[in-house]
Design a protein around this motif. Structure first.
Motif, PDB file in Angstrom:
ATOM      1  N   THR A 306      46.031  -1.783   2.146  1.00 28.01           N
ATOM      2  CA  THR A 306      44.926  -2.118   3.055  1.00 28.01           C
ATOM      3  C   THR A 306      44.948  -1.213   4.276  1.00 28.01           C
ATOM      4  OG1 THR A 306      46.318  -3.755   4.171  1.00 28.01           O
ATOM      5  CG2 THR A 306      44.879  -4.576   2.410  1.00 28.01           C
ATOM      6  N   PHE A 307      43.778  -1.001   4.863  1.00 26.90           N
ATOM      7  CA  PHE A 307      43.696  -0.330   6.159  1.00 26.90           C
ATOM      8  C   PHE A 307      43.057  -1.308   7.142  1.00 26.90           C
ATOM      9  CE2 PHE A 307      41.225   2.323   9.208  1.00 26.90           C
ATOM     10  CZ  PHE A 307      42.326   2.858   9.879  1.00 26.90           C
ATOM     11  N   LYS A 308      43.796  -1.664   8.180  1.00 25.58           N
ATOM     12  CA  LYS A 308      43.339  -2.671   9.145  1.00 25.58           C
ATOM     13  C   LYS A 308      42.793  -3.903   8.440  1.00 25.58           C
ATOM     14  CE  LYS A 308      42.927   0.431  12.970  1.00 25.58           C
ATOM     15  NZ  LYS A 308      42.161   1.242  13.880  1.00 25.58           N
ATOM     16  N   GLY A 309      43.510  -4.331   7.418  1.00 22.25           N
ATOM     17  CA  GLY A 309      43.160  -5.584   6.737  1.00 22.25           C
ATOM     18  C   GLY A 309      42.184  -5.438   5.586  1.00 22.25           C
ATOM     19  N   ARG A 310      41.563  -4.278   5.457  1.00 23.83           N
ATOM     20  CA  ARG A 310      40.572  -4.085   4.388  1.00 23.83           C
ATOM     21  C   ARG A 310      41.204  -3.415   3.167  1.00 23.83           C
ATOM     22  NH1 ARG A 310      36.139  -0.265   6.237  1.00 23.83           N
ATOM     23  NH2 ARG A 310      36.355   0.770   4.211  1.00 23.83           N
ATOM     24  N   LYS A 311      41.002  -4.007   2.006  1.00 21.21           N
ATOM     25  CA  LYS A 311      41.609  -3.430   0.794  1.00 21.21           C
ATOM     26  C   LYS A 311      40.990  -2.070   0.462  1.00 21.21           C
ATOM     27  CE  LYS A 311      42.258  -4.461  -4.146  1.00 21.21           C
ATOM     28  NZ  LYS A 311      43.614  -3.949  -4.345  1.00 21.21           N
ATOM     29  N   LEU A 312      41.838  -1.108   0.163  1.00 20.60           N
ATOM     30  CA  LEU A 312      41.343   0.235  -0.152  1.00 20.60           C
ATOM     31  C   LEU A 312      41.106   0.375  -1.650  1.00 20.60           C
ATOM     32  CD1 LEU A 312      43.664   2.407   2.101  1.00 20.60           C
ATOM     33  CD2 LEU A 312      41.351   1.594   2.584  1.00 20.60           C
ATOM     34  N   ALA A 313      40.053   1.085  -1.992  1.00 17.79           N
ATOM     35  CA  ALA A 313      39.770   1.339  -3.406  1.00 17.79           C
ATOM     36  C   ALA A 313      40.862   2.231  -3.975  1.00 17.79           C
ATOM     37  CB  ALA A 313      38.411   2.020  -3.545  1.00 17.79           C
TER      38      ALA A 313
END
Ligand code: ADP
Ligand code: TPP
Ligand code: MG
Length: 320
Positions: A306-313
């Protein structure tokens, strides 16, 4: 027609299934215990249609082929020392000029990084293929596995973000609205990459796990996360602030650029929190751009990045 398969499945078939993978078997280079130490071995081939970018010389392709293989040795904590080269050339391209260019590229890589050409093979094929096997020595093998919960995630090297920009220009024919110097730097990173060859060797004692980023940062982090059964939580990116601003101003996404490039030849890995300062010092002494970009957490199920809580593709370069 027979069903086609992807690169990972192809490798699985060629190697034969080894479960669970033993130390070094699914890694950037293989450590043979030998002669009172560790001998690292890594083959890496390039082909004209896959690796020769528009505007790139055969000397640059040859240099990059050697450094690509040497990088896999270095990132395991080794010192690249020897390499072999197999050059497969179409008969109609077998000119003195072409072989001299390849030789020049080899010689430059060898001089820059203290490598010795020890053997090779020359043959013909429908397209140019340069197949390098790099070998080196190590005192401690830094595997892709070895990370622990709470480790910091580091990235070191020059190419992050730049190679993505270079591909836009060379492969997609785009003219991004950034100053010329960014495009020039991007092309330089693709044509003449710099590889941090002394970093991991000096830091081998303190790095827990590492991997060479050649298929893109995101896929590299996923690979490390999965093998170590950890999640990776990024809070920062290995991106020059200047480049980040230039990309944003041109309407390009810096996150995409830094995560989905390829051929960065940077080292990405995990280090214990208490060893961060020591690792930073090695990077400073070697003048290698270095970032702490996040930390690891025990994974609950399949590994997440994740980057800042957002899951990365999970995307990256695969050959097929
Ligand atoms: N044809 C092959 N035969 C045996 N092992 C292979 C073959 N191709 C790839 N491998 C091994 O599979 C592993 C995974 O490869 P990969 O993730 O592509 O590593 P790299 O990016 O360093 O090439 C490596 O340990 C590599 O040595
Ligand atoms: C003509 C051309 N198209 C696309 C690319 C981009 N590209 C080719 S191979 C590759 C990934 C890395 O190559 P590989 O030989 O698989 O390195 P390894 O992971 O084995 O170290 C990328 C991003 C290129 N360099 N040239
Ligand atoms: Mg490969």
């Amino acid at each position: 027609m027979a069903r086609r398969i992807g690169e990972k499945d192809a490798i699985g078939i060629l190697r034969g299934a080894v479960i669970p993978p033993s130390i070094g078997l699914y890694d950037d280079a293989y450590p043979v215990r030998c002669c009172g130490g560790i001998l690292l071995i890594k083959p890496d081939a390039v082909a004209r249609s896959t690796d020769l970018l528009p505007g790139m010389g055969l000397d640059q392709l040859a240099r990059k082929a050697v450094l690509g293989a040497a990088s896999d040795i270095a990132v395991k904590g080794g010192r690249p020392r020897w390499y072999t080269s197999s050059v497969m050339m179409p008969p109609e391209e077998a000119t003195e000029e072409n072989f001299t260019a390849i030789r020049e590229g080899f010689a430059r890589a060898a001089a820059e990084y203290g490598l010795e050409l020890v053997a090779g093979d020359t043959g013909s094929a429908r397209e140019l293929v340069i197949d390098i096997t790099a070998m080196g020595t190590a005192e401690r093998f830094v595997g892709r596995m070895g990370g622990a919960e709470g480790d910091r995630v580091f990235a070191a090297g020059w190419g992050f973000g730049y190679t993505w920009l270079g591909y836009r220009v060379l492969l997609l024919g785009e003219r991004p609205e950034v100053e010329d110097r960014y495009v020039e730097a991007a092309l330089r990173h693709l044509y003449e990459p710099r590889v941090p060859l002394r970093f991991d060797e000096r830091a081998a004692e303190i790095i827990n796990a590492a991997m060479d980023s050649s298929d893109g940062l995101a896929t590299t982090l996923y690979e490390l996360a999965e093998l170590n059964m950890l999640d990776v939580e990024l809070e920062d990116l290995p991106l020059d602030p200047d480049l980040e601003a230039a990309l944003s101003n041109a309407g390009l996404d810096p996150l995409e650029a830094v995560l989905y490039g390829g051929e960065e030849y940077g080292a990405v890995g995990f280090v214990s929190e208490r060893a961060i300062d020591q690792l930073k010092e090695v990077a400073e002494q070697e003048r290698i751009p270095f970032w702490i970009i996040g930390k690891t957490r025990r994974s609950e199920g399949s590994a997440n990045v994740t980057f800042k809580g957002r899951k990365l593709a999970r995307r990256g370069w695969t050959h097929f």
